[in-house]
Design a protein around this motif. Structure first.
Motif, PDB file in Angstrom:
ATOM      1  N   ARG A 248      47.998  45.033  31.665  1.00  0.00           N
ATOM      2  CA  ARG A 248      48.197  44.752  33.089  1.00  0.00           C
ATOM      3  C   ARG A 248      48.145  43.232  33.334  1.00  0.00           C
ATOM      4  NH1 ARG A 248      44.892  48.184  37.381  1.00  0.00           N
ATOM      5  NH2 ARG A 248      46.385  49.700  36.505  1.00  0.00           N
ATOM      6  N   PRO A 249      49.117  42.726  34.099  1.00  0.00           N
ATOM      7  CA  PRO A 249      49.147  41.276  34.352  1.00  0.00           C
ATOM      8  C   PRO A 249      47.897  40.784  35.119  1.00  0.00           C
ATOM      9  CG  PRO A 249      51.247  42.301  34.902  1.00  0.00           C
ATOM     10  CD  PRO A 249      50.284  43.418  34.682  1.00  0.00           C
ATOM     11  N   MET A 250      47.626  39.470  34.996  1.00  0.00           N
ATOM     12  CA  MET A 250      46.511  38.832  35.722  1.00  0.00           C
ATOM     13  C   MET A 250      47.074  38.137  36.955  1.00  0.00           C
ATOM     14  SD  MET A 250      44.447  37.163  32.502  1.00  0.00           S
ATOM     15  CE  MET A 250      45.944  36.355  31.943  1.00  0.00           C
ATOM     16  N   LEU A 251      46.516  38.475  38.124  1.00  0.00           N
ATOM     17  CA  LEU A 251      46.996  37.919  39.385  1.00  0.00           C
ATOM     18  C   LEU A 251      46.632  36.429  39.469  1.00  0.00           C
ATOM     19  CD1 LEU A 251      46.094  40.822  41.814  1.00  0.00           C
ATOM     20  CD2 LEU A 251      48.363  40.194  40.943  1.00  0.00           C
ATOM     21  N   VAL A 252      47.515  35.713  40.111  1.00  0.00           N
ATOM     22  CA  VAL A 252      47.337  34.258  40.267  1.00  0.00           C
ATOM     23  C   VAL A 252      47.289  33.942  41.767  1.00  0.00           C
ATOM     24  CG1 VAL A 252      48.326  31.974  39.866  1.00  0.00           C
ATOM     25  CG2 VAL A 252      48.565  33.804  38.137  1.00  0.00           C
TER      26      VAL A 252
ATOM     27  N   SER B   3      42.138  41.225  44.250  1.00  0.00           N
ATOM     28  CA  SER B   3      42.561  41.710  42.944  1.00  0.00           C
ATOM     29  C   SER B   3      41.962  43.093  42.646  1.00  0.00           C
ATOM     30  CB  SER B   3      42.145  40.716  41.859  1.00  0.00           C
ATOM     31  OG  SER B   3      42.511  41.193  40.596  1.00  0.00           O
ATOM     32  N   ALA B   4      40.691  43.299  43.044  1.00  0.00           N
ATOM     33  CA  ALA B   4      40.050  44.598  42.808  1.00  0.00           C
ATOM     34  C   ALA B   4      40.710  45.696  43.638  1.00  0.00           C
ATOM     35  CB  ALA B   4      38.558  44.484  43.129  1.00  0.00           C
ATOM     36  N   ARG B   5      41.018  45.394  44.919  1.00  0.00           N
ATOM     37  CA  ARG B   5      41.654  46.409  45.764  1.00  0.00           C
ATOM     38  C   ARG B   5      43.049  46.781  45.241  1.00  0.00           C
ATOM     39  NH1 ARG B   5      38.982  43.272  49.711  1.00  0.00           N
ATOM     40  NH2 ARG B   5      40.847  41.991  50.063  1.00  0.00           N
ATOM     41  N   ILE B   6      43.829  45.788  44.799  1.00  0.00           N
ATOM     42  CA  ILE B   6      45.172  46.072  44.251  1.00  0.00           C
ATOM     43  C   ILE B   6      45.063  46.956  42.996  1.00  0.00           C
ATOM     44  CG2 ILE B   6      47.165  45.032  43.118  1.00  0.00           C
ATOM     45  CD1 ILE B   6      46.799  42.631  45.016  1.00  0.00           C
ATOM     46  N   GLY B   7      44.102  46.620  42.126  1.00  0.00           N
ATOM     47  CA  GLY B   7      43.931  47.409  40.911  1.00  0.00           C
ATOM     48  C   GLY B   7      43.498  48.844  41.209  1.00  0.00           C
ATOM     49  N   LYS B   8      42.639  49.011  42.222  1.00  0.00           N
ATOM     50  CA  LYS B   8      42.169  50.351  42.567  1.00  0.00           C
ATOM     51  C   LYS B   8      43.295  51.216  43.120  1.00  0.00           C
ATOM     52  CE  LYS B   8      38.330  52.657  44.889  1.00  0.00           C
ATOM     53  NZ  LYS B   8      37.120  52.467  45.727  1.00  0.00           N
ATOM     54  N   VAL B   9      44.187  50.651  43.958  1.00  0.00           N
ATOM     55  CA  VAL B   9      45.315  51.429  44.493  1.00  0.00           C
ATOM     56  C   VAL B   9      46.292  51.783  43.365  1.00  0.00           C
ATOM     57  CG1 VAL B   9      47.307  51.329  46.021  1.00  0.00           C
ATOM     58  CG2 VAL B   9      45.084  50.468  46.808  1.00  0.00           C
ATOM     59  N   ALA B  10      46.542  50.846  42.447  1.00  0.00           N
ATOM     60  CA  ALA B  10      47.443  51.120  41.317  1.00  0.00           C
ATOM     61  C   ALA B  10      46.890  52.253  40.448  1.00  0.00           C
ATOM     62  CB  ALA B  10      47.640  49.859  40.493  1.00  0.00           C
ATOM     63  N   ASP B  11      45.581  52.199  40.153  1.00  0.00           N
ATOM     64  CA  ASP B  11      44.984  53.266  39.344  1.00  0.00           C
ATOM     65  C   ASP B  11      45.038  54.616  40.061  1.00  0.00           C
ATOM     66  OD1 ASP B  11      44.422  51.451  37.354  1.00  0.00           O
ATOM     67  OD2 ASP B  11      42.355  51.080  38.025  1.00  0.00           O
ATOM     68  N   HIS B  12      44.889  54.598  41.374  1.00  0.00           N
ATOM     69  CA  HIS B  12      44.942  55.849  42.136  1.00  0.00           C
ATOM     70  C   HIS B  12      46.324  56.490  42.022  1.00  0.00           C
ATOM     71  CE1 HIS B  12      45.277  58.365  45.800  1.00  0.00           C
ATOM     72  NE2 HIS B  12      44.005  58.656  45.504  1.00  0.00           N
TER      73      HIS B  12
END
Length: 634
Positions: free
Chosen positions: A122-126, A133-142
Motif C-alpha cells: 500500500r502506498p504511503m500518503l504524502v 491517513s488512518a481514516r483513509i486506511g480504515k475505509v479502504a480495509d472496510h
C-alpha cells in the motif's frame, strides 16, 4: 473497441503518495472520460506503477486480457465512491469526521489496487496528517473486507474473430456477432466494389451492411478477378456501459482505466479485419490414407468399425470454406457401397489435412473397401468438384475387412484297435508250382455239460387186504353179468376204436373199448384211495394204538350192567355168528381213526376221492345213454 477521450483537466484529484517500490511521487485521480455521445464518465487507474496519459483511448468490454482480480474489482467500483457518497462510506466503516471527497477517492483507489496489484504494498500518503491517513486506511480495509466476487457480465459488444484471410473468388471467414443490446449494425468498411456480406444462416448475400442480433454468423464474399486487398467489418450498437469496462490507450504502453458503473446506453463499436490474396496458379489436389480407428492399421474387424480417411490437400485458399464427400467402394467390383461420409472445413493455410470418418456396419466380412473422396468449394456438392481422388488400386486408401470366424465343433474320434493279421500258410504243390492257400479253421471247443442225476424216490407200496362185508339182512344181490356188446358193422360208419362208435345207421353208441378206457382210471383211483386209507389205519395200529380190539360204541357188551337196560327189563338182542365175525374182521384203521386225528383225516380224504370218481362215472354213463337215445330217435 470504442474510441473515447481521457481529459486529466476534468479529473477529480485525491491525495499524493509514494510507492515503496520506486519512491516516485504520484497523485490519485478519478478520471473524466469523454464518451461518443459527448457525455462524461468516470474511471479509476488499474495499474499502480504505470503513469496515466491523456488523449485517445479505446473502450473495451473488460479488456482483451481482462482485469486481474476482476470479480472483486467490479464489486468495489459499484460499492465505493462515487457509487456511495462520502459520508455514507465513513459511517459504514465507523470513521468519524472529518472525512472529505479527496479521502473517499484515495480510499477507493487503494482498495482497487489491493486486487489489481496484489504484489504491490500500500502506498504511503504524502502531505496528510496521521489521523487522515488512518481514516483513509480504515475505509479502504472496510471495502476490501466486504468485497465479494461478482459473476462477469456478458460482453457489451464483440465480433469474432478479429482477423482472418482468404483468396480471391471465395467466401472468407465465419464471423460471429455478440452484443448485449437488442440489435446492432454490421457493415463492410474500406472495401473495393463487389465485396459483400453473406449470411451463413440463410446462405444469401446481404450487401455491404445489414441489421444483426446476437449470435448471427457472416462471411465476406470476394469475387474472382480482384487483386489482393483487405477490408474491415464494423459492428455498432447502443449498449450500456458496465462497471469494469477497460480503457486502453491507443498510443501504446500507458495506464489502463477501469470504468465506473454507468447504466446509461452509449454507442459502441468493434472492428474485425479481413484480407485476401490472388487465386493460386496451382490447382488444388487431394490424397488420402484410410485406417482403422481402433488400432490404426488397415485391417477392420469382421463385424465392422470406424474407418478414418485422412485427406491431405494442397493449393486451397486459406479461409475459404470447403466440403469433402466420401464413399467406400468394393475393391473387387468397384461398385459403391452404402457407407458414405461428409465434412465441411475452412483451411487456415493452402496446404494441410483433414479427417473424414466412415462407420462400417456388419456385413462386409472378407471384402476390400476403398475410400473415394471429392472436394468441393463451399457447401454445394452438386457443383463441379475442385479435386478428386478415386483410385481403386491405391493401397493407401484401402482397408481389408477380416473374414468371419468359423466356429469348429470338436469331433471325438473313436479309438481304432488294430486286429492281428493271421497269415495263412502257403503250401507249394509240386505238380503245378502254384501256391495253395489253406484257410485256417478255428475250432470251437466243445464243453461237456455236467449230467445231473435226479434221484428217484419210490413210495412204499402197502398191500391192502380186501374183506368181503356181508350185507345186513342176509339178502345177497347178484350182479348181472352182461358181456360187452359189439356193434354190428354197418359199412364204413363203424370203427370201434374211440370212446364212441357208430352203428350200421351211423348212430353214436358206446363202444366196449371206450367203456374200458373210462372204467380203468376210475377203478385205479378207487383202489389207490382205498389202499391209502388201509395203509393209514395199519400205520396207526403199529405206531402205538392202545387198543387191541374193536369196541362197539353203539351197543354195550354182554354181561355189563346198563342202567337203561336193567330198568326196561329188555336184554340185548342176540348177535349171530356171521355178524360177530364181521365185526371182528373190520380193518384196524377204524380203531386208529378214533384215536389218531391224522389217520382219520387221510382216510376221509381217500373216501372223498372215491366218491368223486364214482359220481363222475355215473354222469359219464348217463351222458352215454342220452346220446344213444338221441341217435336212435334220429
Amino acid at each position: 473497441m470504442t474510441p473515447v477521450g481521457v481529459q486529466s483537466l476534468y479529473a477529480d484529484s485525491g491525495h499524493s503518495f509514494r510507492l515503496a517500490e520506486d519512491g516516485e511521487k504520484r497523485s490519485v485521480a478519478l478520471f473524466a472520460v469523454e464518451l461518443p455521445d459527448e457525455r462524461l464518465a468516470r474511471a479509476y487507474c488499474i495499474n499502480a506503477v504505470v503513469a496515466s496519459a491523456d488523449g485517445g483511448h479505446n473502450l473495451s468490454s473488460f479488456g482483451a486480457e481482462g482485469i486481474p482480480g476482476g470479480p472483486h474489482v467490479r464489486w468495489i467500483l459499484k460499492n465505493a465512491y462515487p457509487g456511495i457518497e462520502v459520508h455514507e462510506l465513513a459511517v459504514n466503516a465507523g470513521v468519524g469526521r472529518p472525512f472529505s471527497r479527496e479521502d473517499a477517492i484515495t480510499a477507493t483507489q487503494f482498495a482497487l489496487w489491493h486486487f489489481t496489484n496484489p504484489d504491490v504494498r500500500r502506498p504511503m500518503l504524502v502531505g496528510v496528517d496521521e489521523g487522515t491517513s488512518a481514516r483513509i486506511g480504515k475505509v479502504a480495509d472496510h471495502r476490501i473486507e466486504r468485497a465479494v466476487a461478482e459473476t462477469a457480465p456478458e460482453a457489451n459488444l464483440a465480433l469474432t474473430p478479429q482477423e482472418t484471410e482468404g483468396r480471391v473468388g471465395s467466401d472468407i471467414g465465419e464471423f460471429t456477432v455478440s452484443l448485449s443490446a437488442d440489435n446492432g449494425m454490421l457493415t463492410i468498411e474500406e472495401a473495393p466494389e463487389g465485396i459483400e456480406l453473406v449470411d451463413l444462416g440463410s446462405g444469401n448475400a446481404v450487401g455491404t451492411g445489414t441489421a444483426v442480433t446476437s449470435g448471427d454468423r457472416f462471411s465476406v464474399r470476394v469475387p474472382a478477378g480482384l487483386a489482393a486487398g483487405a477490408a474491415k467489418l464494423k459492428l455498432t450498437a447502443e449498449v450500456p456501459l458496465q462497471a469494469g469496462s477497460v480503457l486502453v490507450h491507443e498510443g501504446g504502453e500507458a495506464q489502463q482505466l477501469a470504468l465506473v458503473s454507468d447504466n446509461h446506453p452509449v454507442e459502441q463499436q468493434v472492428v474485425s479485419e479481413v484480407n485476401w490474396t490472388e487465386t493460386p496458379t496451382v490447382a488444388p489436389a487431394i490424397g488420402t490414407r484410410a485406417w482403422d480407428r481402433s488400432d490404426r492399421d488397415q485391417i477392420l474387424a469382421f463385424d465392422g468399425g470406424d474407418v478414418v480417411d485422412t485427406v491431405s490437400y494442397t493449393g486451397l485458399i486459406p479461409g475459404e470454406r470447403h466440403t469433402l464427400t466420401g464413399v467406400l467402394v468394393d475393391g473387387e467390383t468397384h461398385e459403391a457401397t452404402e457407407v458414405t461420409a461428409r465434412r465441411s472445413f475452412t483451411p487456415e493455410a493452402a496446404d494441410g489435412s483433414v479427417d473424414v470418418e466412415f462407420t462400417v456396419p456388419a456385413g462386409y466380412a472378407g471384402r476390400e473397401l476403398v475410400a473415394f473422396e471429392r472436394l468441393f468449394s463451399g457447401d454445394d456438392t452438386t457443383a463441379e468438384p475442385v479435386a478428386v481422388h478415386e483410385d481403386p488400386g491405391d493401397a493407401g486408401q484401402t482397408v481389408i475387412v477380416e473374414e468371419e470366424p468359423v466356429v469348429e465343433i470338436p469331433v471325438t474320434e473313436a479309438p481304432v484297435f488294430d486286429e492281428p493279421v493271421v497269415e495263412a500258410p502257403v503250401i507249394e504243390v509240386p505238380a503245378t508250382g502254384e501256391p495253395v492257400v489253406e484257410e485256417s479253421v478255428v475250432e470251437t471247443p466243445v464243453v461237456d455239460e455236467p449230467v445231473v442225476d435226479v434221484p428217484v424216490v419210490q413210495a412204499p407200496v402197502t398191500e391192502t387186504q380186501v374183506v368181503d362185508v356181508p350185507v345186513a339182512g342176509g339178502t345177497d344181490v347178484e350182479e348181472s353179468e352182461e358181456g360187452p356188446t359189439s356193434p354190428t358193422p354197418g359199412g364204413n360208419c363203424t370203427d370201434g376204436r374211440g370212446l364212441f362208435s357208430a352203428d350200421s345207421d351211423c348212430a353214436p353208441v358206446l363202444s366196449a373199448r371206450g367203456l374200458a378206457l373210462a372204467l380203468v382210471p376210475a377203478v385205479v383211483l378207487a383202489v389207490i384211495a382205498g389202499g391209502a386209507s388201509n395203509a393209514v389205519a395199519a400205520t396207526a395200529a403199529v405206531t402205538g394204538s392202545p387198543y387191541g380190539h374193536v369196541v362197539d360204541h353203539h351197543r354195550p357188551p354182554a354181561g355189563t350192567g346198563n342202567p337203561a337196560t336193567a330198568m326196561s327189563g329188555v336184554g340185548p338182542a342176540p348177535i349171530s355168528a356171521p355178524q360177530a365175525q364181521s365185526r371182528h374182521e373190520q380193518p384196524q384203521e377204524q380203531m386208529v381213526q378214533a384215536h389218531q386225528m391224522n389217520g382219520r383225516q387221510l382216510a376221509n380224504t381217500g373216501a372223498n376221492v372215491l366218491s368223486v370218481v364214482l359220481l363222475g362215472l355215473m354222469f359219464l354213463l348217463f351222458g352215454v345213454g342220452l346220446l344213444r337215445w338221441r341217435g336212435r330217435g334220429a
